[in-house]
Design a protein around this motif. Structure first.
Motif, PDB file in Angstrom:
ATOM      1  N   MET A  10       0.833  -1.208   0.000  1.00  0.00           N
ATOM      2  CA  MET A  10       0.000   0.000   0.000  1.00  0.00           C
ATOM      3  C   MET A  10       0.871   1.263   0.000  1.00  0.00           C
ATOM      4  O   MET A  10       0.570   2.234  -0.701  1.00  0.00           O
ATOM      5  CB  MET A  10      -0.919   0.004   1.209  1.00  0.00           C
ATOM      6  CG  MET A  10      -1.797   1.244   1.325  1.00  0.00           C
ATOM      7  SD  MET A  10      -2.858   1.505  -0.107  1.00  0.00           S
ATOM      8  CE  MET A  10      -4.019   0.153   0.102  1.00  0.00           C
ATOM      9  N   ALA A  11       1.951   1.223   0.793  1.00  0.00           N
ATOM     10  CA  ALA A  11       2.846   2.380   0.839  1.00  0.00           C
ATOM     11  C   ALA A  11       3.468   2.641  -0.525  1.00  0.00           C
ATOM     12  O   ALA A  11       3.587   3.798  -0.969  1.00  0.00           O
ATOM     13  CB  ALA A  11       3.925   2.165   1.885  1.00  0.00           C
ATOM     14  N   ASN A  12       3.859   1.569  -1.217  1.00  0.00           N
ATOM     15  CA  ASN A  12       4.444   1.715  -2.554  1.00  0.00           C
ATOM     16  C   ASN A  12       3.423   2.267  -3.537  1.00  0.00           C
ATOM     17  O   ASN A  12       3.742   3.104  -4.388  1.00  0.00           O
ATOM     18  CB  ASN A  12       4.963   0.353  -3.038  1.00  0.00           C
ATOM     19  CG  ASN A  12       5.734   0.481  -4.338  1.00  0.00           C
ATOM     20  OD1 ASN A  12       6.526   1.392  -4.510  1.00  0.00           O
ATOM     21  ND2 ASN A  12       5.487  -0.444  -5.257  1.00  0.00           N
ATOM     22  N   PHE A  13       2.162   1.821  -3.424  1.00  0.00           N
ATOM     23  CA  PHE A  13       1.086   2.309  -4.290  1.00  0.00           C
ATOM     24  C   PHE A  13       0.873   3.805  -4.085  1.00  0.00           C
ATOM     25  O   PHE A  13       0.776   4.571  -5.047  1.00  0.00           O
ATOM     26  CB  PHE A  13      -0.198   1.532  -3.986  1.00  0.00           C
ATOM     27  CG  PHE A  13      -1.399   2.048  -4.725  1.00  0.00           C
ATOM     28  CD1 PHE A  13      -1.660   1.627  -6.021  1.00  0.00           C
ATOM     29  CD2 PHE A  13      -2.267   2.964  -4.134  1.00  0.00           C
ATOM     30  CE1 PHE A  13      -2.774   2.099  -6.710  1.00  0.00           C
ATOM     31  CE2 PHE A  13      -3.372   3.431  -4.808  1.00  0.00           C
ATOM     32  CZ  PHE A  13      -3.622   3.006  -6.103  1.00  0.00           C
ATOM     33  N   THR A  34       2.966   5.983  -2.855  1.00  0.00           N
ATOM     34  CA  THR A  34       4.145   6.726  -3.290  1.00  0.00           C
ATOM     35  C   THR A  34       4.165   6.885  -4.804  1.00  0.00           C
ATOM     36  O   THR A  34       4.580   7.919  -5.333  1.00  0.00           O
ATOM     37  CB  THR A  34       5.424   6.014  -2.828  1.00  0.00           C
ATOM     38  OG1 THR A  34       5.427   5.905  -1.405  1.00  0.00           O
ATOM     39  CG2 THR A  34       6.662   6.782  -3.271  1.00  0.00           C
ATOM     40  N   THR A  35       3.695   5.840  -5.498  1.00  0.00           N
ATOM     41  CA  THR A  35       3.709   5.866  -6.963  1.00  0.00           C
ATOM     42  C   THR A  35       2.647   6.795  -7.530  1.00  0.00           C
ATOM     43  O   THR A  35       2.922   7.584  -8.444  1.00  0.00           O
ATOM     44  CB  THR A  35       3.492   4.446  -7.517  1.00  0.00           C
ATOM     45  OG1 THR A  35       4.542   3.594  -7.037  1.00  0.00           O
ATOM     46  CG2 THR A  35       3.495   4.445  -9.044  1.00  0.00           C
ATOM     47  N   VAL A  50       5.643  15.332  -5.469  1.00  0.00           N
ATOM     48  CA  VAL A  50       5.462  15.440  -6.919  1.00  0.00           C
ATOM     49  C   VAL A  50       4.187  16.219  -7.238  1.00  0.00           C
ATOM     50  O   VAL A  50       4.155  17.043  -8.156  1.00  0.00           O
ATOM     51  CB  VAL A  50       5.414  14.040  -7.558  1.00  0.00           C
ATOM     52  CG1 VAL A  50       5.115  14.139  -9.055  1.00  0.00           C
ATOM     53  CG2 VAL A  50       6.742  13.312  -7.331  1.00  0.00           C
ATOM     54  N   MET A  51       3.134  15.988  -6.474  1.00  0.00           N
ATOM     55  CA  MET A  51       1.885  16.728  -6.683  1.00  0.00           C
ATOM     56  C   MET A  51       2.108  18.223  -6.524  1.00  0.00           C
ATOM     57  O   MET A  51       1.655  19.027  -7.346  1.00  0.00           O
ATOM     58  CB  MET A  51       0.824  16.256  -5.694  1.00  0.00           C
ATOM     59  CG  MET A  51       0.153  14.952  -6.067  1.00  0.00           C
ATOM     60  SD  MET A  51      -1.236  14.605  -4.951  1.00  0.00           S
ATOM     61  CE  MET A  51      -1.978  13.192  -5.794  1.00  0.00           C
ATOM     62  N   ALA A  52       2.792  18.603  -5.470  1.00  0.00           N
ATOM     63  CA  ALA A  52       3.037  20.023  -5.209  1.00  0.00           C
ATOM     64  C   ALA A  52       3.885  20.656  -6.305  1.00  0.00           C
ATOM     65  O   ALA A  52       3.677  21.814  -6.686  1.00  0.00           O
ATOM     66  CB  ALA A  52       3.709  20.190  -3.859  1.00  0.00           C
ATOM     67  N   ARG A  53       4.818  19.872  -6.847  1.00  0.00           N
ATOM     68  CA  ARG A  53       5.735  20.413  -7.848  1.00  0.00           C
ATOM     69  C   ARG A  53       5.041  20.627  -9.197  1.00  0.00           C
ATOM     70  O   ARG A  53       5.300  21.616  -9.886  1.00  0.00           O
ATOM     71  CB  ARG A  53       6.921  19.460  -8.022  1.00  0.00           C
ATOM     72  CG  ARG A  53       8.050  20.023  -8.902  1.00  0.00           C
ATOM     73  CD  ARG A  53       9.119  18.966  -9.131  1.00  0.00           C
ATOM     74  NE  ARG A  53       9.422  18.237  -7.909  1.00  0.00           N
ATOM     75  CZ  ARG A  53       9.955  17.017  -7.888  1.00  0.00           C
ATOM     76  NH1 ARG A  53      10.203  16.385  -9.025  1.00  0.00           N
ATOM     77  NH2 ARG A  53      10.229  16.427  -6.739  1.00  0.00           N
ATOM     78  N   THR A  84       2.356   9.928 -10.441  1.00  0.00           N
ATOM     79  CA  THR A  84       1.526  10.902  -9.740  1.00  0.00           C
ATOM     80  C   THR A  84       0.978  12.001 -10.650  1.00  0.00           C
ATOM     81  O   THR A  84      -0.201  12.374 -10.527  1.00  0.00           O
ATOM     82  CB  THR A  84       2.305  11.521  -8.574  1.00  0.00           C
ATOM     83  OG1 THR A  84       2.637  10.496  -7.639  1.00  0.00           O
ATOM     84  CG2 THR A  84       1.484  12.586  -7.855  1.00  0.00           C
ATOM     85  N   PRO A  85       1.771  12.558 -11.596  1.00  0.00           N
ATOM     86  CA  PRO A  85       1.193  13.568 -12.490  1.00  0.00           C
ATOM     87  C   PRO A  85       0.018  13.040 -13.313  1.00  0.00           C
ATOM     88  O   PRO A  85      -0.918  13.790 -13.608  1.00  0.00           O
ATOM     89  CB  PRO A  85       2.375  13.946 -13.390  1.00  0.00           C
ATOM     90  CG  PRO A  85       3.583  13.676 -12.557  1.00  0.00           C
ATOM     91  CD  PRO A  85       3.233  12.438 -11.785  1.00  0.00           C
TER      92      PRO A  85
END
Length: 225
Positions: free
Chosen positions: A1-4, A6-7, A13-16, A192-193
């Motif tokens: 779940m943590a890997n999901f 993060t991916t 990445v969202m903020a950037r 994420t993008p």
């Protein structure tokens, strides 16, 4: 779940890349609005012209509608963007996207409005003409309001389908949502993008989907269904 998480939902990445996706949303909105206005107006004008039953115009309009409903918009986009420079005509990516989607929507809108005109009882046409309105004013005041009312539900669905095709602009460098997201994904190495792009499309189109469903429900209630 943590890997999901993060991916697909990396907060850094969202903020950037959120500003880039928001900028792409603005481009998609402007192109989408222009496509809807141009496509619906052109489609309605062609359907009205068909009511006059001029054989040559009928043939040309039918050919136009059939061709643009049959050809995938992506093929037309690539043909105009990469083919026209060969004959000395250069159009920007947004202009190509606008032209192709507008003509595609116009082709579908023309057939939808035409079906609406065919649904108007012939007796109403004859009654309007016999009372001295003439064909043009009978079309404008008697047939057109009924045809538009009948056309709205299928037209709304078609408008939603075609305006979502602004994503095709990514293949010719139009900086809309998907283009911004895929560029960000290639730089960040994260999905994420693309998640941001999916959320952006939901934000743009879910209200329209709900509005269309609400309209259809109210229409059914008005008809006693």
């Amino acid at each position: 779940m943590a890997n999901f998480l993060t991916t697909f939902f990396n907060p850094d990445v969202m903020a950037r890349y959120l500003p880039d996706v928001l900028s792409g949303m603005l481009v998609a909105v402007w192109i989408g609005l222009a496509v809807v206005v141009a496509g619906v107006v052109l489609g309605l004008a062609l359907a009205c012209l068909r009511t006059y039953r001029f054989r040559i115009f009928d043939l040309l309009i039918i050919c136009f509608a059939d061709i643009f409903r049959a050809l995938p918009p992506l093929v037309l986009i690539l043909l105009l963007y990469f083919g026209l420079p060969g004959v000395g005509i250069r159009l920007s990516g947004p202009m190509v996207l606008f032209i192709v989607l507008s003509l595609t929507l116009a082709a579908f809108a023309e057939e939808i409005f035409w079906a609406g005109f065919l649904s108007v009882d012939r007796g109403q046409w004859e009654a309007g003409i016999s009372t001295g309105l003439g064909f043009g004013r009978t079309l404008l005041y008697v047939a057109l309001p009924q045809a538009v009312r009948l056309a709205i539900p299928p037209l709304v669905n078609r408008v939603l389908a075609i305006t979502k095709m602004t994503a095709l602009g990514s293949v010719i460098g139009v900086s809309e949502i998907l283009s911004a997201a895929t560029t960000a994904q290639s730089f960040s190495g994260s999905a994420t993008p693309l998640t941001l792009a999916a959320i952006a499309y939901l934000v743009l189109f879910m209200p329209l989907v709900f509005a269309a469903r609400l309209f259809e429900r109210r229409r059914d209630q008005a008809q006693g269904r």
